[in-house]
Design a protein around this motif. Structure first.
Motif, short mmCIF file in Angstrom:
data_model
loop_
_atom_site.label_atom_id
_atom_site.label_comp_id
_atom_site.label_asym_id
_atom_site.label_seq_id
_atom_site.Cartn_x
_atom_site.Cartn_y
_atom_site.Cartn_z
N ARG A 23 -3.61 1.53 9.12
CA ARG A 23 -2.88 0.24 9.36
C ARG A 23 -3.54 -0.82 8.45
NH1 ARG A 23 -2.42 -2.94 15.12
NH2 ARG A 23 -1.27 -4.54 14.09
N GLN A 24 -4.84 -0.93 8.33
CA GLN A 24 -5.43 -2.27 7.63
C GLN A 24 -5.03 -1.69 6.14
OE1 GLN A 24 -6.06 -4.08 9.47
NE2 GLN A 24 -6.40 -2.80 11.41
N GLN A 25 -5.10 -0.59 5.66
CA GLN A 25 -4.71 -0.42 4.10
C GLN A 25 -3.15 -1.10 4.07
OE1 GLN A 25 -5.23 3.71 3.50
NE2 GLN A 25 -7.51 3.52 3.95
N HIS A 26 -2.36 -0.73 4.99
CA HIS A 26 -0.93 -0.80 4.70
C HIS A 26 -0.91 -2.45 4.77
CE1 HIS A 26 1.15 2.72 4.07
NE2 HIS A 26 0.46 3.36 5.18
N ASP A 27 -1.75 -3.00 5.94
CA ASP A 27 -1.40 -4.72 5.90
C ASP A 27 -2.13 -5.28 4.80
OD1 ASP A 27 -0.26 -3.99 8.36
OD2 ASP A 27 -1.92 -4.62 9.72
N LEU A 28 -3.20 -4.89 4.48
CA LEU A 28 -4.00 -5.64 3.31
C LEU A 28 -3.56 -5.37 1.91
CD1 LEU A 28 -7.51 -5.55 5.03
CD2 LEU A 28 -5.96 -7.39 5.02
N ILE A 29 -3.34 -4.17 1.52
CA ILE A 29 -2.97 -3.69 0.23
C ILE A 29 -1.54 -3.24 0.06
CG2 ILE A 29 -5.25 -3.56 -0.72
CD1 ILE A 29 -4.89 -0.43 -0.38
N GLY A 30 -0.49 -2.72 1.12
CA GLY A 30 0.44 -2.46 0.94
C GLY A 30 0.88 -1.37 0.76
N ALA A 88 -3.73 -11.09 8.93
CA ALA A 88 -2.23 -10.91 9.39
C ALA A 88 -1.52 -11.96 9.66
CB ALA A 88 -2.50 -9.77 10.33
N ARG A 89 -2.05 -12.77 10.28
CA ARG A 89 -1.23 -14.10 10.78
C ARG A 89 -0.92 -15.01 9.50
NH1 ARG A 89 -3.64 -16.66 16.49
NH2 ARG A 89 -3.02 -14.68 17.49
N VAL A 90 -1.93 -15.10 8.65
CA VAL A 90 -1.69 -15.92 7.29
C VAL A 90 -0.33 -15.06 6.36
CG1 VAL A 90 -2.55 -16.38 5.36
CG2 VAL A 90 -3.74 -16.91 7.24
N TYR A 91 -0.63 -13.73 6.51
CA TYR A 91 0.36 -12.83 5.62
C TYR A 91 1.64 -13.02 6.39
CZ TYR A 91 2.64 -8.92 3.72
OH TYR A 91 3.67 -8.14 3.27
N ALA A 92 1.98 -12.93 7.68
CA ALA A 92 3.10 -13.20 8.17
C ALA A 92 3.76 -14.42 8.17
CB ALA A 92 3.07 -12.90 9.76
N ARG A 93 2.93 -15.40 8.36
CA ARG A 93 3.21 -16.78 7.96
C ARG A 93 3.95 -16.98 6.47
NH1 ARG A 93 -0.65 -20.81 9.87
NH2 ARG A 93 0.19 -20.11 11.87
#
Length: 97
Positions: A23-30, A88-93
């Motif tokens: 999950r963190q890999q997908h959230d941080l590096i896609g 995650a919040r910064v990326y979502a924003r």
């Protein structure tokens, strides 16, 4: 010197363990990292935490060393957790704009 060293080892260990999660890999590096890299991150994270434990136990003995290790791991796990939530919040924003 043992407090900063063990703190940095715990922080590095939990960061490596966080990056070893899909999950963190997908959230941080896609994308997912290769299995060999994920395995290496897990091993590196575990080794960093064990090394931090060894530093504290060698410095203060088993009684106080384990207590200090518990405190260091709690603090650094919280820091990594809050950082992941914040990113995650910064990326979502940023993706909304």
């Amino acid at each position: 010197m043992s407090h900063p060293l063990s703190f940095m080892l715990c922080l590095a260990g939990f960061t490596a363990l966080a990056f070893a999660m899909d999950r963190q890999q997908h959230d941080l590096i896609g994308r997912s990292l290769p299995a060999s890299v994920t395995r290496a991150l897990r091993i590196a994270g575990a080794c960093a935490l064990l090394l931090a434990l060894g530093v504290l136990v060698a410095w203060q003995g088993w009684g106080l060393g384990l207590v200090m290790f518990s405190g260091h791991t709690s603090l650094t796990a919280g820091i990594v957790h809050v950082t992941l939530i914040g990113s995650a919040r910064v990326y979502a924003r940023a993706s909304k704009h």
